[in-house]
Write a protein that holds these residues in place. Structure first.
Motif, short mmCIF file in Angstrom:
data_model
loop_
_atom_site.label_atom_id
_atom_site.label_comp_id
_atom_site.label_asym_id
_atom_site.label_seq_id
_atom_site.Cartn_x
_atom_site.Cartn_y
_atom_site.Cartn_z
N TYR A 9 -62.51 24.18 1.19
CA TYR A 9 -62.70 25.35 2.04
C TYR A 9 -61.40 26.13 2.12
O TYR A 9 -60.33 25.63 1.78
CB TYR A 9 -63.17 24.97 3.44
N ARG A 10 -61.50 27.38 2.55
CA ARG A 10 -60.32 28.23 2.74
C ARG A 10 -60.45 28.94 4.07
O ARG A 10 -61.49 29.48 4.41
CB ARG A 10 -60.21 29.25 1.63
N LEU A 11 -59.36 28.96 4.84
CA LEU A 11 -59.26 29.68 6.09
C LEU A 11 -58.14 30.70 5.98
O LEU A 11 -57.10 30.42 5.40
CB LEU A 11 -58.93 28.73 7.25
N SER A 12 -58.35 31.87 6.53
CA SER A 12 -57.28 32.86 6.58
C SER A 12 -57.43 33.68 7.85
O SER A 12 -58.51 33.75 8.43
CB SER A 12 -57.30 33.75 5.35
N SER A 13 -56.32 34.29 8.26
CA SER A 13 -56.35 35.09 9.48
C SER A 13 -55.52 36.34 9.31
O SER A 13 -54.71 36.44 8.38
CB SER A 13 -55.83 34.28 10.67
N GLU A 14 -55.72 37.27 10.23
CA GLU A 14 -54.94 38.51 10.20
C GLU A 14 -53.46 38.27 10.48
O GLU A 14 -52.63 39.05 10.07
CB GLU A 14 -55.51 39.49 11.23
N CYS A 15 -53.13 37.18 11.16
CA CYS A 15 -51.73 36.91 11.50
C CYS A 15 -51.02 36.09 10.42
O CYS A 15 -49.90 35.64 10.63
CB CYS A 15 -51.62 36.23 12.86
N GLY A 16 -51.66 35.90 9.28
CA GLY A 16 -51.00 35.25 8.17
C GLY A 16 -51.35 33.80 7.93
O GLY A 16 -50.87 33.20 6.97
N LEU A 17 -52.16 33.21 8.78
CA LEU A 17 -52.57 31.82 8.57
C LEU A 17 -53.39 31.75 7.29
O LEU A 17 -54.29 32.55 7.06
CB LEU A 17 -53.43 31.33 9.74
N SER A 18 -53.07 30.82 6.44
CA SER A 18 -53.82 30.63 5.21
C SER A 18 -53.86 29.14 4.91
O SER A 18 -52.82 28.51 4.72
CB SER A 18 -53.17 31.38 4.06
N ILE A 19 -55.04 28.58 4.90
CA ILE A 19 -55.21 27.15 4.64
C ILE A 19 -56.28 26.99 3.56
O ILE A 19 -57.39 27.50 3.70
CB ILE A 19 -55.66 26.38 5.90
N SER A 20 -55.94 26.32 2.49
CA SER A 20 -56.90 25.91 1.48
C SER A 20 -56.82 24.40 1.43
O SER A 20 -55.74 23.83 1.30
CB SER A 20 -56.55 26.49 0.10
N ALA A 21 -57.94 23.75 1.57
CA ALA A 21 -57.91 22.29 1.63
C ALA A 21 -59.21 21.70 1.10
O ALA A 21 -60.23 22.38 1.01
CB ALA A 21 -57.68 21.83 3.06
N LEU A 22 -59.13 20.43 0.79
CA LEU A 22 -60.31 19.69 0.38
C LEU A 22 -60.87 18.96 1.59
O LEU A 22 -60.14 18.55 2.49
CB LEU A 22 -59.94 18.67 -0.70
N LEU A 23 -62.16 18.79 1.59
CA LEU A 23 -62.80 18.01 2.64
C LEU A 23 -62.32 16.57 2.50
O LEU A 23 -62.25 16.04 1.39
CB LEU A 23 -64.32 18.08 2.46
N PRO A 24 -61.93 15.92 3.60
CA PRO A 24 -61.48 14.53 3.50
C PRO A 24 -62.53 13.65 2.82
O PRO A 24 -63.73 13.85 2.98
CB PRO A 24 -61.28 14.11 4.96
#
Length: 107
Positions: A9-24
Motif C-alpha cells: 500500500y501507499r499513503l501520502s499527505s499534503e504535508c509531505g508524509l509518504s509511506i510505501s510498505a508491504l503488508l506484514p
C-alpha cells in the motif's frame, strides 16, 4: 490466503508524509486486509485531530462506519449470527477513529 505474493500500500499527505510498505507477513494477503491496514496506518501516522482519508474502498469505509460498530456490539457477529472477518483490524480501526478530538472525513 490470497492469490500469492505480498500485498502493499501507499499513503501520502499534503504535508509531505509518504509511506510505501508491504503488508506484514502475519496478515492475510488480500485486497480487503490491505485496505483496512492502510486506513489504520494513515490514522496512526499523525496526531492531528483532523484527517481526511481519500479512498474508493467501500470495504475500508464500511469497516470504519456503523457496520463495524454494530458488529462489535453483537460480539463481532453479523445479522445472520456469523462471525465477521478481520476482527482485530476492524477493532484497531475503530480505536484509531475514536481517539480524542479525532474528526475523520472519508472522501
Amino acid at each position: 490466503s490470497g492469490v500469492g505474493g505480498i500485498a502493499g500500500y501507499r499513503l501520502s499527505s499534503e504535508c509531505g508524509l509518504s509511506i510505501s510498505a508491504l503488508l506484514p507477513s502475519d496478515q492475510r494477503q488480500t485486497i480487503n486486509t490491505t485496505e483496512l491496514f492502510a486506513a489504520i496506518q494513515a490514522l496512526g501516522s499523525t496526531d492531528s485531530a483532523k484527517i481526511a482519508i481519500c479512498t474508493d474502498s467501500t470495504y475500508a469505509y464500511g469497516g470504519a462506519s456503523g457496520s463495524a460498530r454494530r458488529w462489535k456490539v453483537r460480539g463481532w457477529k453479523n445479522t445472520k449470527g456469523a462471525v465477521v472477518p478481520k476482527i482485530a483490524l476492524r477493532d484497531l480501526l475503530i480505536f484509531e477513529l475514536a481517539r480524542p478530538g479525532r474528526i475523520v472525513q472519508w472522501v
